[in-house]
Design a protein around this motif. Sequence first.
Motif, PDB file in Angstrom:
ATOM      1  N   PRO A  53     -34.892  22.904  -9.381  1.00 47.26           N
ATOM      2  CA  PRO A  53     -34.431  23.780 -10.456  1.00 47.26           C
ATOM      3  C   PRO A  53     -33.661  22.965 -11.488  1.00 47.26           C
ATOM      4  O   PRO A  53     -33.053  21.950 -11.156  1.00 47.26           O
ATOM      5  CB  PRO A  53     -33.502  24.778  -9.753  1.00 47.26           C
ATOM      6  CG  PRO A  53     -33.576  24.499  -8.296  1.00 47.26           C
ATOM      7  CD  PRO A  53     -34.318  23.229  -8.098  1.00 47.26           C
ATOM      8  N   ALA A  54     -33.675  23.396 -12.718  1.00 48.67           N
ATOM      9  CA  ALA A  54     -32.907  22.716 -13.764  1.00 48.67           C
ATOM     10  C   ALA A  54     -31.433  22.707 -13.389  1.00 48.67           C
ATOM     11  O   ALA A  54     -30.967  23.563 -12.631  1.00 48.67           O
ATOM     12  CB  ALA A  54     -33.117  23.422 -15.099  1.00 48.67           C
ATOM     13  N   ALA A 119     -31.382  10.245  -6.966  1.00 48.10           N
ATOM     14  CA  ALA A 119     -31.658  11.663  -7.208  1.00 48.10           C
ATOM     15  C   ALA A 119     -30.367  12.435  -7.440  1.00 48.10           C
ATOM     16  O   ALA A 119     -30.277  13.258  -8.352  1.00 48.10           O
ATOM     17  CB  ALA A 119     -32.423  12.256  -6.028  1.00 48.10           C
ATOM     18  N   ASN A 120     -29.360  12.158  -6.659  1.00 47.93           N
ATOM     19  CA  ASN A 120     -28.084  12.857  -6.799  1.00 47.93           C
ATOM     20  C   ASN A 120     -27.344  12.370  -8.042  1.00 47.93           C
ATOM     21  O   ASN A 120     -26.899  13.169  -8.861  1.00 47.93           O
ATOM     22  CB  ASN A 120     -27.237  12.653  -5.536  1.00 47.93           C
ATOM     23  CG  ASN A 120     -26.077  13.609  -5.458  1.00 47.93           C
ATOM     24  OD1 ASN A 120     -25.290  13.708  -6.391  1.00 47.93           O
ATOM     25  ND2 ASN A 120     -25.961  14.299  -4.348  1.00 47.93           N
ATOM     26  N   ALA A 121     -27.246  11.076  -8.184  1.00 43.97           N
ATOM     27  CA  ALA A 121     -26.493  10.499  -9.304  1.00 43.97           C
ATOM     28  C   ALA A 121     -27.087  10.881 -10.650  1.00 43.97           C
ATOM     29  O   ALA A 121     -26.363  11.007 -11.638  1.00 43.97           O
ATOM     30  CB  ALA A 121     -26.430   8.981  -9.167  1.00 43.97           C
ATOM     31  N   ASN A 122     -28.396  11.078 -10.705  1.00 44.38           N
ATOM     32  CA  ASN A 122     -29.069  11.380 -11.969  1.00 44.38           C
ATOM     33  C   ASN A 122     -29.474  12.849 -12.106  1.00 44.38           C
ATOM     34  O   ASN A 122     -30.283  13.185 -12.967  1.00 44.38           O
ATOM     35  CB  ASN A 122     -30.310  10.495 -12.120  1.00 44.38           C
ATOM     36  CG  ASN A 122     -29.956   9.026 -12.162  1.00 44.38           C
ATOM     37  OD1 ASN A 122     -28.919   8.652 -12.703  1.00 44.38           O
ATOM     38  ND2 ASN A 122     -30.787   8.193 -11.562  1.00 44.38           N
ATOM     39  N   ARG A 140     -32.088  20.140  -0.234  1.00 48.63           N
ATOM     40  CA  ARG A 140     -33.238  19.313  -0.610  1.00 48.63           C
ATOM     41  C   ARG A 140     -34.122  19.989  -1.663  1.00 48.63           C
ATOM     42  O   ARG A 140     -34.879  19.326  -2.345  1.00 48.63           O
ATOM     43  CB  ARG A 140     -34.036  18.919   0.614  1.00 48.63           C
ATOM     44  CG  ARG A 140     -33.239  17.929   1.460  1.00 48.63           C
ATOM     45  CD  ARG A 140     -33.998  17.486   2.678  1.00 48.63           C
ATOM     46  NE  ARG A 140     -33.175  16.549   3.393  1.00 48.63           N
ATOM     47  CZ  ARG A 140     -33.547  15.327   3.700  1.00 48.63           C
ATOM     48  NH1 ARG A 140     -34.739  14.897   3.364  1.00 48.63           N
ATOM     49  NH2 ARG A 140     -32.742  14.532   4.358  1.00 48.63           N
ATOM     50  N   ARG A 141     -34.016  21.282  -1.799  1.00 48.76           N
ATOM     51  CA  ARG A 141     -34.738  21.979  -2.876  1.00 48.76           C
ATOM     52  C   ARG A 141     -34.059  21.693  -4.210  1.00 48.76           C
ATOM     53  O   ARG A 141     -34.729  21.458  -5.217  1.00 48.76           O
ATOM     54  CB  ARG A 141     -34.746  23.489  -2.618  1.00 48.76           C
ATOM     55  CG  ARG A 141     -35.266  24.294  -3.799  1.00 48.76           C
ATOM     56  CD  ARG A 141     -35.169  25.804  -3.540  1.00 48.76           C
ATOM     57  NE  ARG A 141     -35.380  26.506  -4.788  1.00 48.76           N
ATOM     58  CZ  ARG A 141     -34.445  27.167  -5.463  1.00 48.76           C
ATOM     59  NH1 ARG A 141     -33.213  27.243  -5.006  1.00 48.76           N
ATOM     60  NH2 ARG A 141     -34.733  27.772  -6.588  1.00 48.76           N
ATOM     61  N   MET A 148     -28.849  13.809   2.017  1.00 46.90           N
ATOM     62  CA  MET A 148     -28.183  14.804   2.844  1.00 46.90           C
ATOM     63  C   MET A 148     -29.216  15.504   3.708  1.00 46.90           C
ATOM     64  O   MET A 148     -30.147  16.138   3.208  1.00 46.90           O
ATOM     65  CB  MET A 148     -27.446  15.825   1.971  1.00 46.90           C
ATOM     66  CG  MET A 148     -26.589  16.757   2.788  1.00 46.90           C
ATOM     67  SD  MET A 148     -25.336  17.533   1.785  1.00 46.90           S
ATOM     68  CE  MET A 148     -25.660  19.237   2.130  1.00 46.90           C
ATOM     69  N   ALA A 149     -29.040  15.401   5.017  1.00 46.71           N
ATOM     70  CA  ALA A 149     -30.020  15.934   5.960  1.00 46.71           C
ATOM     71  C   ALA A 149     -29.749  17.383   6.341  1.00 46.71           C
ATOM     72  O   ALA A 149     -30.545  17.992   7.029  1.00 46.71           O
ATOM     73  CB  ALA A 149     -30.049  15.064   7.223  1.00 46.71           C
ATOM     74  N   PHE A 150     -28.660  17.961   5.889  1.00 44.79           N
ATOM     75  CA  PHE A 150     -28.286  19.329   6.238  1.00 44.79           C
ATOM     76  C   PHE A 150     -29.313  20.316   5.699  1.00 44.79           C
ATOM     77  O   PHE A 150     -29.696  20.257   4.531  1.00 44.79           O
ATOM     78  CB  PHE A 150     -26.894  19.618   5.665  1.00 44.79           C
ATOM     79  CG  PHE A 150     -26.338  20.956   6.050  1.00 44.79           C
ATOM     80  CD1 PHE A 150     -26.068  21.267   7.368  1.00 44.79           C
ATOM     81  CD2 PHE A 150     -26.072  21.907   5.081  1.00 44.79           C
ATOM     82  CE1 PHE A 150     -25.541  22.491   7.730  1.00 44.79           C
ATOM     83  CE2 PHE A 150     -25.544  23.138   5.423  1.00 44.79           C
ATOM     84  CZ  PHE A 150     -25.275  23.438   6.748  1.00 44.79           C
ATOM     85  N   ALA A 151     -29.760  21.233   6.547  1.00 45.49           N
ATOM     86  CA  ALA A 151     -30.802  22.189   6.156  1.00 45.49           C
ATOM     87  C   ALA A 151     -30.290  23.300   5.256  1.00 45.49           C
ATOM     88  O   ALA A 151     -31.070  23.946   4.570  1.00 45.49           O
ATOM     89  CB  ALA A 151     -31.434  22.800   7.408  1.00 45.49           C
ATOM     90  N   GLY A 152     -28.994  23.530   5.244  1.00 42.58           N
ATOM     91  CA  GLY A 152     -28.423  24.551   4.371  1.00 42.58           C
ATOM     92  C   GLY A 152     -27.834  25.715   5.138  1.00 42.58           C
ATOM     93  O   GLY A 152     -28.019  25.852   6.348  1.00 42.58           O
ATOM     94  N   LEU A 153     -27.118  26.545   4.412  1.00 34.23           N
ATOM     95  CA  LEU A 153     -26.539  27.779   4.949  1.00 34.23           C
ATOM     96  C   LEU A 153     -27.359  28.930   4.392  1.00 34.23           C
ATOM     97  O   LEU A 153     -27.295  29.223   3.197  1.00 34.23           O
ATOM     98  CB  LEU A 153     -25.076  27.924   4.514  1.00 34.23           C
ATOM     99  CG  LEU A 153     -24.093  26.891   5.034  1.00 34.23           C
ATOM    100  CD1 LEU A 153     -22.737  27.034   4.342  1.00 34.23           C
ATOM    101  CD2 LEU A 153     -23.936  27.028   6.545  1.00 34.23           C
TER     102      LEU A 153
END
Length: 171
Positions: A53-54, A119-122, A140-141, A148-153
């Motif tokens: 997403p933007a 990816a994170n820094a940019n 990751r979406r 970050m390997a965490f699948a999310g909440l």
Amino acid sequence: MMKKLQLGLMASASALLLAACGGGESEPAATEETTTEEVAPAEEAAVEEPSAPAADDVATLDGTTLADFTGEAAAGEKTFMQCASCHVVEPGVNRVGPSLAGIVGRAAGSIDGYNYTEANANSGITWTPEKMFQYLEDPRRVIPGTKMAFAGLKDGQDRANVIAYLQTTGS
């Protein structure tokens, strides 16, 4: 003898922790059973990754928004325990993940001394509460290529609670 056993257990626990947070990721070894027939040609195997997403897009997969919930910092502190194996809220302390102290309002990838992925820094993201709500659903979406390997909440209330807690951490 007991001290060696304790050191060995600590080293094993550290290795497992790193692997759980993505620090121990590696490619699986090829097996002898793999044949060229089992491997799809490159043009068939290439699956187009959905684009992130933007940076200003805060739409979630489940259709909820942060405004749908009332975050509770005390409950968020408990839920944050899932994050605490990799992150802390003390300023200037980086672990497997960067410190999350004062994250609300900060640009993604901006903690000095932490080695972010490109990816994170940019990403161009500023961590507003709404963007964090989206990110915590499926990291990751939102930032494909993050380490970050965490699948999310998946639960929106849990996400709102964690954000309320992080808003209390300051910088």
